[in-house]
Write a protein that holds these residues in place. Structure first.
Motif, PDB file in Angstrom:
ATOM      1  N   LEU A  38       5.478   2.018   9.755  1.00  0.00           N
ATOM      2  CA  LEU A  38       6.597   2.904   9.440  1.00  0.00           C
ATOM      3  C   LEU A  38       7.861   2.120   9.122  1.00  0.00           C
ATOM      4  CD1 LEU A  38       6.186   5.870  11.970  1.00  0.00           C
ATOM      5  CD2 LEU A  38       5.145   5.531   9.720  1.00  0.00           C
ATOM      6  N   GLU A  39       8.095   1.034   9.850  1.00  0.00           N
ATOM      7  CA  GLU A  39       9.284   0.234   9.565  1.00  0.00           C
ATOM      8  C   GLU A  39       9.208  -0.439   8.199  1.00  0.00           C
ATOM      9  OE1 GLU A  39       9.760  -2.388  12.893  1.00  0.00           O
ATOM     10  OE2 GLU A  39      10.877  -0.905  14.061  1.00  0.00           O
ATOM     11  N   ALA A  40       7.978  -0.604   7.698  1.00  0.00           N
ATOM     12  CA  ALA A  40       7.802  -1.145   6.345  1.00  0.00           C
ATOM     13  C   ALA A  40       7.902  -0.052   5.283  1.00  0.00           C
ATOM     14  CB  ALA A  40       6.462  -1.864   6.237  1.00  0.00           C
ATOM     15  N   GLY A  41       8.097   1.187   5.733  1.00  0.00           N
ATOM     16  CA  GLY A  41       8.263   2.295   4.801  1.00  0.00           C
ATOM     17  C   GLY A  41       6.970   2.861   4.255  1.00  0.00           C
ATOM     18  N   VAL A  42       5.853   2.662   4.975  1.00  0.00           N
ATOM     19  CA  VAL A  42       4.546   3.127   4.500  1.00  0.00           C
ATOM     20  C   VAL A  42       4.083   4.318   5.324  1.00  0.00           C
ATOM     21  CG1 VAL A  42       2.175   2.461   3.989  1.00  0.00           C
ATOM     22  CG2 VAL A  42       3.992   0.741   3.889  1.00  0.00           C
ATOM     23  N   ASP A  43       3.643   5.377   4.665  1.00  0.00           N
ATOM     24  CA  ASP A  43       3.074   6.531   5.349  1.00  0.00           C
ATOM     25  C   ASP A  43       1.750   6.140   6.009  1.00  0.00           C
ATOM     26  OD1 ASP A  43       5.198   8.025   4.432  1.00  0.00           O
ATOM     27  OD2 ASP A  43       4.103   8.895   2.746  1.00  0.00           O
ATOM     28  N   VAL A  73      11.260  10.184  16.036  1.00  0.00           N
ATOM     29  CA  VAL A  73      12.556   9.542  15.780  1.00  0.00           C
ATOM     30  C   VAL A  73      12.399   8.428  14.749  1.00  0.00           C
ATOM     31  CG1 VAL A  73      14.434   8.197  16.792  1.00  0.00           C
ATOM     32  CG2 VAL A  73      13.422  10.099  18.074  1.00  0.00           C
ATOM     33  N   LEU A  74      11.368   7.599  14.929  1.00  0.00           N
ATOM     34  CA  LEU A  74      11.147   6.473  14.010  1.00  0.00           C
ATOM     35  C   LEU A  74      10.832   6.962  12.600  1.00  0.00           C
ATOM     36  CD1 LEU A  74      10.887   3.447  13.561  1.00  0.00           C
ATOM     37  CD2 LEU A  74       8.498   3.604  14.310  1.00  0.00           C
ATOM     38  N   ALA A  75      10.010   8.002  12.484  1.00  0.00           N
ATOM     39  CA  ALA A  75       9.656   8.536  11.166  1.00  0.00           C
ATOM     40  C   ALA A  75      10.891   9.084  10.448  1.00  0.00           C
ATOM     41  CB  ALA A  75       8.594   9.626  11.306  1.00  0.00           C
ATOM     42  N   MET A  76      11.775   9.712  11.216  1.00  0.00           N
ATOM     43  CA  MET A  76      13.006  10.237  10.623  1.00  0.00           C
ATOM     44  C   MET A  76      13.900   9.096  10.149  1.00  0.00           C
ATOM     45  SD  MET A  76      15.818  12.854  12.299  1.00  0.00           S
ATOM     46  CE  MET A  76      16.194  11.699  13.627  1.00  0.00           C
ATOM     47  N   GLU A  77      14.006   8.040  10.977  1.00  0.00           N
ATOM     48  CA  GLU A  77      14.859   6.895  10.616  1.00  0.00           C
ATOM     49  C   GLU A  77      14.334   6.150   9.399  1.00  0.00           C
ATOM     50  OE1 GLU A  77      16.461   5.784  15.137  1.00  0.00           O
ATOM     51  OE2 GLU A  77      14.866   4.616  14.189  1.00  0.00           O
ATOM     52  N   THR A  78      13.015   6.054   9.271  1.00  0.00           N
ATOM     53  CA  THR A  78      12.414   5.288   8.173  1.00  0.00           C
ATOM     54  C   THR A  78      12.012   6.164   6.989  1.00  0.00           C
ATOM     55  OG1 THR A  78      10.236   5.478   9.243  1.00  0.00           O
ATOM     56  CG2 THR A  78      11.538   3.514   9.740  1.00  0.00           C
ATOM     57  N   GLU A  79      12.220   7.480   7.121  1.00  0.00           N
ATOM     58  CA  GLU A  79      11.868   8.442   6.068  1.00  0.00           C
ATOM     59  C   GLU A  79      10.400   8.305   5.669  1.00  0.00           C
ATOM     60  OE1 GLU A  79      14.660   7.925   2.893  1.00  0.00           O
ATOM     61  OE2 GLU A  79      16.311   8.822   4.022  1.00  0.00           O
ATOM     62  N   THR A  80       9.557   8.246   6.671  1.00  0.00           N
ATOM     63  CA  THR A  80       8.114   8.130   6.453  1.00  0.00           C
ATOM     64  C   THR A  80       7.394   9.312   7.084  1.00  0.00           C
ATOM     65  OG1 THR A  80       7.987   6.746   8.437  1.00  0.00           O
ATOM     66  CG2 THR A  80       8.047   5.612   6.312  1.00  0.00           C
ATOM     67  N   ASN A  81       6.148   9.490   6.701  1.00  0.00           N
ATOM     68  CA  ASN A  81       5.305  10.549   7.256  1.00  0.00           C
ATOM     69  C   ASN A  81       4.087   9.943   7.928  1.00  0.00           C
ATOM     70  OD1 ASN A  81       7.041  12.489   6.176  1.00  0.00           O
ATOM     71  ND2 ASN A  81       5.883  12.633   4.272  1.00  0.00           N
ATOM     72  N   VAL A 117       6.202  13.720  11.544  1.00  0.00           N
ATOM     73  CA  VAL A 117       4.984  13.521  12.315  1.00  0.00           C
ATOM     74  C   VAL A 117       4.195  14.824  12.432  1.00  0.00           C
ATOM     75  CG1 VAL A 117       4.024  12.811  14.546  1.00  0.00           C
ATOM     76  CG2 VAL A 117       6.101  11.718  13.676  1.00  0.00           C
ATOM     77  N   VAL A 118       2.905  14.739  12.164  1.00  0.00           N
ATOM     78  CA  VAL A 118       1.985  15.853  12.414  1.00  0.00           C
ATOM     79  C   VAL A 118       0.903  15.356  13.347  1.00  0.00           C
ATOM     80  CG1 VAL A 118       0.210  17.340  11.423  1.00  0.00           C
ATOM     81  CG2 VAL A 118       2.404  17.092  10.266  1.00  0.00           C
ATOM     82  N   TYR A 119       0.711  16.072  14.458  1.00  0.00           N
ATOM     83  CA  TYR A 119      -0.315  15.698  15.432  1.00  0.00           C
ATOM     84  C   TYR A 119      -1.413  16.752  15.430  1.00  0.00           C
ATOM     85  CZ  TYR A 119      -2.599  14.572  19.852  1.00  0.00           C
ATOM     86  OH  TYR A 119      -3.525  14.250  20.796  1.00  0.00           O
ATOM     87  N   PRO A 176       0.822  -1.211   0.000  1.00  0.00           N
ATOM     88  CA  PRO A 176       0.000   0.000   0.000  1.00  0.00           C
ATOM     89  C   PRO A 176       0.856   1.261   0.000  1.00  0.00           C
ATOM     90  CG  PRO A 176       0.142  -0.884   2.213  1.00  0.00           C
ATOM     91  CD  PRO A 176       0.826  -1.886   1.316  1.00  0.00           C
ATOM     92  N   ASP A 177       0.284   2.347  -0.476  1.00  0.00           N
ATOM     93  CA  ASP A 177       0.933   3.662  -0.388  1.00  0.00           C
ATOM     94  C   ASP A 177       0.690   4.298   0.971  1.00  0.00           C
ATOM     95  OD1 ASP A 177       1.764   3.641  -3.166  1.00  0.00           O
ATOM     96  OD2 ASP A 177      -0.348   3.985  -3.654  1.00  0.00           O
ATOM     97  N   VAL A 178      -0.484   3.984   1.550  1.00  0.00           N
ATOM     98  CA  VAL A 178      -0.903   4.599   2.813  1.00  0.00           C
ATOM     99  C   VAL A 178      -1.608   3.552   3.667  1.00  0.00           C
ATOM    100  CG1 VAL A 178      -2.333   6.395   3.899  1.00  0.00           C
ATOM    101  CG2 VAL A 178      -1.254   6.833   1.677  1.00  0.00           C
ATOM    102  N   ILE A 179      -1.388   3.625   4.979  1.00  0.00           N
ATOM    103  CA  ILE A 179      -2.164   2.830   5.926  1.00  0.00           C
ATOM    104  C   ILE A 179      -3.013   3.785   6.750  1.00  0.00           C
ATOM    105  CG2 ILE A 179      -2.103   1.304   7.936  1.00  0.00           C
ATOM    106  CD1 ILE A 179       0.660   0.352   6.926  1.00  0.00           C
ATOM    107  N   VAL A 180      -4.301   3.504   6.845  1.00  0.00           N
ATOM    108  CA  VAL A 180      -5.184   4.255   7.740  1.00  0.00           C
ATOM    109  C   VAL A 180      -5.527   3.341   8.904  1.00  0.00           C
ATOM    110  CG1 VAL A 180      -7.397   5.418   8.007  1.00  0.00           C
ATOM    111  CG2 VAL A 180      -6.125   5.647   5.860  1.00  0.00           C
ATOM    112  N   ASP A 181      -5.196   3.777  10.116  1.00  0.00           N
ATOM    113  CA  ASP A 181      -5.370   2.938  11.303  1.00  0.00           C
ATOM    114  C   ASP A 181      -6.457   3.482  12.217  1.00  0.00           C
ATOM    115  OD1 ASP A 181      -3.562   0.761  13.092  1.00  0.00           O
ATOM    116  OD2 ASP A 181      -4.747   2.164  14.270  1.00  0.00           O
ATOM    117  N   PHE A 182      -7.510   2.698  12.403  1.00  0.00           N
ATOM    118  CA  PHE A 182      -8.534   2.953  13.411  1.00  0.00           C
ATOM    119  C   PHE A 182      -8.716   1.650  14.189  1.00  0.00           C
ATOM    120  CE2 PHE A 182      -9.731   6.558  10.719  1.00  0.00           C
ATOM    121  CZ  PHE A 182     -10.006   7.528  11.682  1.00  0.00           C
TER     122      PHE A 182
END
Length: 263
Positions: A87-92, A110-118, A253-255, A67-73
């Motif tokens: 994020l570790e799989a490289g998916v936004d 930190v994790l998002a920076m390491e995995t280059e994900t958003n 990360v955006v909260y 997938p390009d994006v994961i939506v988690d609920f």
């Protein structure tokens, strides 16, 4: 076209996200993960087009569906592990599951920076709820005594809601008098609700409710009430779509959906 995997696809919010994807020409349902109705076709279950079988293992679903994006609920108990997996799989990711703490967000940065994900995490995806929070922040500059009452369905596990916590944070950013001496005798412990920097928050959980919040401000000889009501979970979907669209425009990360909107 963005391929979206919905985690928690058979939950009430997850189902609405699946329906949103079905309505939008620029989105495609890549996968559906849940612990309910495993191996069933979620399109058939929801009377939608397409054929996507429900899987139980998020990591395997990501590897299989790309997938390009994961939506988690999902739920507060598993959301951090889900985010780590994505994020570790490289998916936004777009996350609406509540219960994420400030410490969690720091770790995710930190994790998002390491995995280059958003990743976009939002306590509430209803545009009206975002406006309610912003208007409350405006009012708190002039009326610094307030209380928050949040009301949700009886299946909501965490209290107070993420929206209430976020509202309290916004109010406390601007109000001048945060510490108020209160000589209160609670005949029943907790009767005055929880407290965040002198601001009381009350949680109501009842069947028949969806998501509601009222902020009551008090001043000399006057009160001001700012209230938002979500009476249908479809009210959250424009915000979910906004978050999906904005993922590539952020960094890390955006909260809070408010950070994607202009006021």
């Amino acid at each position: 076209m963005k391929r979206v995997l919905v985690n928690g696809a058979r939950g009430k919010m997850g189902e609405e996200v699946v329906k949103l994807i079905d309505r939008k020409e620029d989105l495609e349902l890549a996968g559906a993960v849940d612990l309910v109705d495993v191996d069933e076709d979620i399109g058939e279950l929801l009377s939608l087009s397409g054929e996507v079988e429900i899987e139980t293992d998020l990591k395997l679903a990501i590897a299989d569906k790309s997938p390009d994006v994961i939506v988690d609920f999902t739920t507060p108990q598993v959301v951090m592990e889900n985010i780590k997996t994505g994020l570790e799989a490289g998916v936004d990711m777009v996350v609406g599951t509540t219960g994420i703490t400030e410490v969690d967000i720091e770790n995710l940065e930190v994790l998002a920076m390491e995995t280059e994900t958003n990743i976009i995490i939002a306590p509430n995806f209803a545009i009206g709820a975002i406006l309610m929070m912003e208007f409350s922040k405006m009012a708190a500059k002039y009326l610094d005594q307030a209380e928050i009452i949040e009301l949700h369905h009886d299946q909501k596990l965490d209290a107070p809601s993420g929206t209430a916590i976020k509202t309290a944070e916004l109010i406390n950013q601007v109000r001048k008098n945060k510490k108020v001496e209160k000589d209160v005798i609670e005949k029943i412990p907790g009767a005055r609700g929880g407290e965040q920097e002198g601001l009381n928050i009350h949680s109501v959980r009842l069947p028949g409710l969806v998501a509601h919040q009222e902020v009551i401000f008090g001043g000399v000889g006057q009160t001001l009430k700012i209230r938002h009501d979500s009476i249908d979970r479809r009210s959250f979907m424009p915000g979910v779509k906004l978050a999906i669209d904005k993922l590539k425009n952020i960094d890390g990360v955006v909260y809070g959906l408010d950070n994607l909107m202009k006021f």
